[in-house]
Write an enzyme that holds these catalytic residues in place. Structure first.
Site, PDB file in Angstrom:
ATOM      1  CG  ASP A   1      12.702 -11.182   4.396  1.00  0.00           C
ATOM      2  OD1 ASP A   1      12.901 -12.043   3.513  1.00  0.00           O
ATOM      3  OD2 ASP A   1      13.189 -11.249   5.541  1.00  0.00           O
TER       4      ASP A   1
ATOM      5  CG  MET B   1       9.201  -0.764   7.142  1.00  0.00           C
ATOM      6  SD  MET B   1      10.566   0.396   7.437  1.00  0.00           S
ATOM      7  CE  MET B   1      11.082   0.757   5.747  1.00  0.00           C
TER       8      MET B   1
ATOM      9  CB  SER C   1      10.550  -6.310   9.647  1.00  0.00           C
ATOM     10  OG  SER C   1      11.539  -5.312   9.663  1.00  0.00           O
ATOM     11  CB  THR C   2       8.794  -2.140  11.311  1.00  0.00           C
ATOM     12  OG1 THR C   2       9.955  -1.894  10.534  1.00  0.00           O
ATOM     13  CG2 THR C   2       8.450  -0.910  12.132  1.00  0.00           C
TER      14      THR C   2
ATOM     15  CG  HIS D   1      13.971  -8.070   9.200  1.00  0.00           C
ATOM     16  ND1 HIS D   1      13.277  -7.414   8.200  1.00  0.00           N
ATOM     17  CD2 HIS D   1      14.169  -9.330   8.734  1.00  0.00           C
ATOM     18  CE1 HIS D   1      13.059  -8.249   7.201  1.00  0.00           C
ATOM     19  NE2 HIS D   1      13.584  -9.418   7.510  1.00  0.00           N
TER      20      HIS D   1
END
Length: 378
Positions: free
Chosen positions: A320, A317, A196-197, A223
């Protein structure tokens, strides 16, 4: 300690809206505003915020050029806002190239099911990336002004995302363990990577080091909004020796090809043996927070491949990937997690490691070397 934020946008309405949302959280304090990129550079030096929110398109000095100057003179975590268009996606990738840490679509309704969810998402992102600075900052000396950046189209063409040195976070590679670590000898059929991030930079760092004849297919779950994944897949494909494409319904998994899950949809593996294909679909389940979801892809991989999988959880973050990694682990799959030092946000890898699911925690700059060795290269 409250996270101190500088809000940068040429729209007074958007500055006010972002400020009102952020200050609903007692852990966030808006300490100033800027109406263009030049003012953002000056106020960053003056106010020393923990986080900057910034629009991509602004007068006097555009957001991408402002990011470059800020990262050269006063490195600060920056959250970019951009439009959900192809041009906006390209500009966002350019902003990550320049040093921005994360991004959000400028229309909040495009990032959440309802206004409350959008508010919490923005607040949580600001607090999370703000933690990367508080207590860690080592100020860099002021740098001379950087010339304005070229146009977005010029920057975007075949250009890698290479994050500059951020003095607020350790930018040196994790000391390599790759040279002394032997391959496990296990046989694999698939590599699956969730992030993600910080993921766009991390994925590029790994994938650009893989040979064209890499022996397995690779699934990528990042993401990212729907408008952004085509541009990201195109950029990766132009930079990598392996083929990279946005996954499509019915794709047959081929060695030496990485399949990026489309934003706003889910990606699953169906079938067995040589008949394995990808199922790509819209997920209307409102209880599912992430689309694409690492958990959903990993769960399907566990069923289709059993234990013949190497799954890697990179910076991001939230948690997941933890539940999907647990399902994979139960089939005998190998799980790697990115280590804390090399993460932009140590959320997803920490969730996997803390649950006892990671076989190893590995620095980002060691992952490609270790991966090649693990599958028989080097």
């Amino acid at each position: 300690m409250a996270v101190k934020v500088l809000v940068v946008d040429d729209s007074s309405f958007f500055r006010r809206r972002v400020s009102e949302i952020l200050e609903q959280d007692s852990g966030i304090e808006v300490i100033g505003f800027a109406v263009n990129g030049r003012e953002a550079v000056d106020k960053t030096a003056q106010l020393r915020p923990d986080v900057i929110t910034m629009d991509v398109e602004m007068p006097v000095l555009d957001g991408i050029s402002a990011v470059k100057e800020i990262m050269a003179s006063n490195p600060t975590p920056i959250l970019m806002f951009s439009s959900l268009t192809r041009a906006g996606a390209s500009a966002t990738l350019d902003a990550l190239d320049a040093g921005a840490m994360d991004f959000l679509p400028k229309k909040f309704e495009d990032i959440a099911r309802n206004n409350d969810d959008a508010i919490k998402l923005l607040q949580n992102k600001v607090k999370e990336i703000g933690r990367q600075r508080i207590g860690r900052i080592t100020r860099a000396p002021a740098a001379p002004s950087i010339k304005p950046a070229p146009s977005t189209s010029e920057r975007f063409a075949n250009k890698p995302i290479v994050q500059p040195d951020r003095s607020f976070k350790s930018a040196s590679p994790t000391p390599s363990s790759g040279a002394s670590t032997r391959a496990s000898g296990k046989q694999y059929q698939l590599i699956a990577i969730g992030t993600s991030t910080g993921g766009p930079v991390a994925l590029q760092t790994i994938l650009t080091q893989l040979p064209a004849n890499f022996p397995h297919p690779i699934l990528l779950i990042q993401h990212m909004p729907a408008a952004f994944t085509p541009a990201f897949a195109t950029r990766l494909d132009s930079l990598c020796k392996i083929k990279v494409k946005e996954a499509q319904q019915g794709d047959r998994l081929q060695p030496g090809c990485a399949y990026l899950a489309p934003g706003g949809q889910q990606m699953m593996v169906e079938g067995r043996g040589s008949n394995r294909t990808l199922r790509v679909f819209e997920d209307k389940n409102e209880r599912v927070s992430y689309k694409p979801s690492v958990d959903i892809t990993f769960a399907s991989v566990a069923k289709a491949y059993q234990g013949d999988v190497l799954a890697i959880i990179l910076t991001g973050m939230g948690a997941d990937g933890r539940d999907g990694a647990r399902m994979l682990k139960q089939t005998g799959a190998t799980i790697w997690a990115q280590d804390e030092k090399s993460c932009v946000v140590y959320g997803m890898p920490q969730a996997v490691a803390s649950a006892g699911l990671a076989n190893e925690s590995i620095g980002l700059h060691d992952v490609a070397v270790r991966l090649k060795r693990e599958v028989g290269f080097g």
